[in-house]
Motif scaffolding. Structure first.
Motif, mmCIF file in Angstrom:
data_model
loop_
_atom_site.group_PDB
_atom_site.id
_atom_site.type_symbol
_atom_site.label_atom_id
_atom_site.label_comp_id
_atom_site.label_asym_id
_atom_site.label_seq_id
_atom_site.Cartn_x
_atom_site.Cartn_y
_atom_site.Cartn_z
ATOM 1 N N VAL A 150 2.785 21.748 -21.376
ATOM 2 C CA VAL A 150 2.629 22.252 -22.584
ATOM 3 C C VAL A 150 3.968 21.963 -23.727
ATOM 4 N N GLY A 151 5.082 22.166 -22.827
ATOM 5 C CA GLY A 151 6.141 21.756 -23.742
ATOM 6 C C GLY A 151 6.301 20.277 -24.125
ATOM 7 N N TRP A 152 6.111 19.431 -23.311
ATOM 8 C CA TRP A 152 5.897 18.110 -23.672
ATOM 9 C C TRP A 152 5.099 17.595 -24.991
ATOM 10 N N GLY A 153 3.810 18.304 -24.726
ATOM 11 C CA GLY A 153 2.738 18.047 -25.801
ATOM 12 C C GLY A 153 3.272 18.864 -27.023
ATOM 13 N N ALA A 154 4.006 19.876 -26.777
ATOM 14 C CA ALA A 154 4.436 20.415 -28.279
ATOM 15 C C ALA A 154 5.475 19.528 -28.923
ATOM 16 N N LEU A 155 6.286 19.226 -28.016
ATOM 17 C CA LEU A 155 7.414 18.337 -28.625
ATOM 18 C C LEU A 155 6.803 16.902 -29.060
ATOM 19 N N ALA A 156 5.811 16.326 -28.628
ATOM 20 C CA ALA A 156 5.199 15.064 -29.094
ATOM 21 C C ALA A 156 4.661 15.461 -30.369
ATOM 22 N N GLN A 157 3.911 16.707 -30.377
ATOM 23 C CA GLN A 157 3.147 17.152 -31.584
ATOM 24 C C GLN A 157 4.310 17.299 -32.689
ATOM 25 N N ALA A 158 5.411 17.982 -32.482
ATOM 26 C CA ALA A 158 6.470 18.163 -33.446
ATOM 27 C C ALA A 158 6.890 16.895 -34.073
ATOM 28 N N ARG A 159 7.219 16.113 -33.015
ATOM 29 C CA ARG A 159 7.843 14.589 -33.426
ATOM 30 C C ARG A 159 6.809 14.020 -34.433
ATOM 31 N N ARG A 160 5.505 13.982 -34.156
ATOM 32 C CA ARG A 160 4.463 13.280 -35.025
ATOM 33 C C ARG A 160 4.282 13.869 -36.244
ATOM 34 N N ALA A 161 4.620 15.370 -36.486
ATOM 35 C CA ALA A 161 4.622 16.093 -37.727
ATOM 36 C C ALA A 161 5.892 15.717 -38.578
ATOM 37 N N LEU A 162 6.968 15.449 -37.696
ATOM 38 C CA LEU A 162 8.011 15.164 -38.582
ATOM 39 C C LEU A 162 8.062 13.780 -39.065
#
Length: 396
Positions: A150-162
């Motif tokens: 979950v943390g890895w996925g949320a981090l990847a999603q935040a990076r894409r959003a950034l």
């Protein structure tokens, strides 16, 4: 819209984008290999596995359901979680689904899917315990694994959003820069047009007056014709010099000492008599009444503006009322206002065609200049005459 709703909207947009064939193939192959290895490991640990048929069926179903995660991550993840509840063969696909949900949906949804996965594995650990490890450590590993996913996925999603945000900001900045450049060009063109009007309109109106005299009085004595032609020739050369001066100022970014802050040739009250003499030489009846006290104390900016006002007034009078007298009155002293009043009777017959055509923008630009200098300019037609009245502040 809060942050979670915004992430959900972005993730939903990601889900709608069709995955490429490479991604689909990778998921199918990866899940298939992991399912096969899991079943193989179970057989290696317990050759007489009583749930072998259940594991094979659950593994095949999870392998077939795994690609659906790319289009519908949450429903597919819940289906794979139910399969993981009955067989470890579905665990690889279930964990992959939890990761994709964390990458493509909001954090709360990802946590809910992760909690469902933990609960499913916890229940399965009760009735199908894992050999070689205690149930407590099994739960710790499951919680840590789903938490990491979950943390890895949320981090990847935040990076894409950034990245998306930075790209959007760059696009907007580029568009804003283009708009500013276009506005700057338009403002510069407007400024050039006004300066060209101010510098050349007066000179060209004088030439038009002399040329009209040559056209309508061909029977004049040769001496007068020669003198008028000489004035026209000298006026043309002077107009060319003034045009060259304007162009040179436009090309040169450095402002010379004899130029105002805008980069244009400086004019002052001392130049007004020459301006009036030029109009008189062209046949105009100009009367100048100068009642200014201490003209040298007038600020340079106000002096330049006053020169422009008088020049525009004489030019308009020459265009629209060439045969009528013009009265120019200058009044003012330090600590009071500097007043400019220009009057000329209208030509007989009312509004006749001017000697030289005009656009009417001269007074508009002049009004703006006077307002920028802190003053005011009015023009009106009263009692059969045109009046141009302006005042400028004159600090003590």
């Amino acid at each position: 819209m809060n942050d979670d709703s915004y992430r959900d909207a972005e993730a939903e947009a990601d889900c709608r984008s069709a995955p490429g064939p490479v991604t689909v193939t990778t998921v199918i192959a990866g899940v298939g290999v992991m399912v096969a290895l899991t079943i193989w490991a179970r057989l290696g640990a317990r050759p007489a596995e009583p749930f072998l048929g259940l594991d094979i069926a659950a593994g095949v179903l999870s392998w077939a359901l795994a690609p659906v995660v790319l289009w519908r991550p949450v429903p597919a993840a819940l289906g794979l979680t139910l399969l993981a509840l009955v067989s470890p063969a579905a665990t690889p696909a279930a964990t992959l689904a939890a990761l994709l949900v964390a990458q493509r949906r909001g954090f709360r949804v990802a946590v809910a899917v992760g909690a469902a996965g933990i609960a499913a594995h916890a229940v399965r650990g009760v009735w199908r315990p894992i050999g070689g490890i205690s149930y407590a450590w099994w739960l710790v590993l499951i919680v840590a694994g789903y938490g990491a996913l979950v943390g890895w996925g949320a981090l990847a999603q935040a990076r894409r959003a950034l990245v998306r945000s930075l790209r959007e900001r760059a696009r907007r900045a580029e568009a804003e820069q283009g708009r500013r450049v276009a506005e700057a060009r338009m403002l510069e063109r407007t400024r050039i047009a006004r300066e060209m009007h101010d510098v050349l309109a007066h000179r060209l109106s004088l030439l038009a007056t002399y040329a009209g005299a040559l056209e309508y009085r061909p029977d004049s004595p040769p001496e007068q014709l020669s003198r008028a032609a000489g004035v026209v020739r000298a006026g043309v050369h002077q107009a060319l010099d003034e045009l060259r001066e304007v162009i040179s100022v436009l090309r040169d970014e450095d402002t010379a000492d004899d130029q105002d802050p805008e980069g244009w040739p400086q004019r002052a009250l001392a130049d007004l008599p020459r301006l009036v003499d030029e109009s008189r030489d062209a046949g105009g009846q100009v009367r100048l009444r100068d009642e200014v006290v201490d003209p040298d104390a007038l600020p340079p900016a106000a002096a330049r503006t006053a020169y422009r006002v008088v020049r525009e007034g004489l030019t308009n009078a020459r265009k629209h009322a060439a045969s009528q007298p013009v009265e120019v009155v200058l009044e003012g002293r330090p600590g009071a206002r500097f007043v400019i009043d220009i009057r000329n009777p209208l030509r007989e017959g009312g509004a006749a065609a001017p000697i030289t055509p005009g656009t009417g923008t001269g007074l508009v630009g002049l009004t703006e200049r006077v307002q920028l200098a802190g003053g005011r300019l009015d023009h009106e037609v009263t009692a059969g005459e045109f009046r141009l009245h302006a005042w400028l502040p004159w600090p003590a």
